[in-house]
Write an enzyme that holds these catalytic residues in place. Structure first.
Site, PDB file in Angstrom:
ATOM      1  N   ASP A   1       0.735  -1.246  -0.104  1.00 13.23           N
ATOM      2  CA  ASP A   1      -0.138   0.138  -0.137  1.00 13.23           C
ATOM      3  C   ASP A   1       0.870   1.244   0.210  1.00 13.23           C
ATOM      4  O   ASP A   1       1.887   1.403   0.816  1.00 13.23           O
ATOM      5  CB  ASP A   1      -0.872   0.103   1.106  1.00 13.23           C
ATOM      6  CG  ASP A   1      -1.766   1.083   1.393  1.00 13.23           C
ATOM      7  OD1 ASP A   1      -2.871   1.232   0.414  1.00 13.23           O
ATOM      8  OD2 ASP A   1      -1.570   2.063   2.179  1.00 13.23           O
ATOM      9  N   ILE A   2       0.647   2.008  -0.959  1.00 13.91           N
ATOM     10  CA  ILE A   2       1.539   3.470  -0.998  1.00 13.91           C
ATOM     11  C   ILE A   2       0.875   4.090   0.228  1.00 13.91           C
ATOM     12  O   ILE A   2      -0.157   4.439   0.516  1.00 13.91           O
ATOM     13  CB  ILE A   2       0.929   4.227  -2.126  1.00 13.91           C
ATOM     14  CG1 ILE A   2       1.198   3.370  -3.549  1.00 13.91           C
ATOM     15  CG2 ILE A   2       1.813   5.548  -2.159  1.00 13.91           C
ATOM     16  CD1 ILE A   2       0.955   3.939  -4.732  1.00 13.91           C
TER      17      ILE A   2
ATOM     18  N   GLU B   1      -4.819   2.012  -4.170  1.00 15.48           N
ATOM     19  CA  GLU B   1      -3.335   2.130  -4.337  1.00 15.48           C
ATOM     20  C   GLU B   1      -2.676   0.999  -3.562  1.00 15.48           C
ATOM     21  O   GLU B   1      -1.511   1.106  -3.226  1.00 15.48           O
ATOM     22  CB  GLU B   1      -2.891   3.623  -3.447  1.00 15.48           C
ATOM     23  CG  GLU B   1      -3.243   3.350  -2.107  1.00 15.48           C
ATOM     24  CD  GLU B   1      -4.614   3.805  -1.432  1.00 15.48           C
ATOM     25  OE1 GLU B   1      -4.592   3.663  -0.246  1.00 15.48           O
ATOM     26  OE2 GLU B   1      -5.295   3.955  -2.328  1.00 15.48           O
TER      27      GLU B   1
END
Length: 138
Positions: free
Chosen positions: A19-20, A62
């Site tokens: 996950d960003i 994301e």
């Protein structure tokens, strides 16, 4: 769920969920075009590092899922660490603004069920988020 990401060539032994970090802030502060730029840049970084025996799927906004066939946990960890470091060091420059981007990963072995492994990887990832982000938890 696995049916949607299953490939005839990938029989995963490890699953990573990435996950960003603070992606909502990037979109809110710099705009969605910047968010798209970050997503494309990260996809390129990941593609440049991974072997062909690794499957990659965008999971939600994301998040990404990586499917590893390697029997040795050290290989997926090493590849994730390469990705994490390269993203952290990459010069994300959008509209003449430098944007610091990092990613947190959770890694889990596939024992019987890929869905369970994804759930475990997700739990590991959120543990990494709660304990400072920009890391790999397995």
């Amino acid at each position: 769920m696995y049916d949607t990401i299953k490939s005839e060539h990938i029989h995963p032994t490890f699953v990573a969920l990435g996950d960003i970090d603070d992606f909502k802030y990037i979109n809110d502060h710099y705009g969605h075009m910047c968010g798209d730029y970050v997503l494309v840049s990260i996809a390129t970084i990941i593609k440049d590092i991974l072997f062909q025996s690794v499957g990659i799927v965008r999971w939600g906004g994301e998040e990404i899922v990586l499917l590893f066939e390697d029997e040795d946990v050290m290989m997926p960890k090493a590849m994730l660490e390469q990705i994490r470091q390269k993203i952290e060091a990459f010069d994300f420059n959008f509209d003449d603004q430098h944007i610091q981007v990092t990613m947190t990963f959770g890694l889990s072995a596939v024992l019987d069920d890929v869905d369970d492994a994804i759930q475990n990887a997700d739990e590991h990832m959120y543990q990494g988020k709660r304990s400072g982000k920009n890391q790999i938890i397995s």
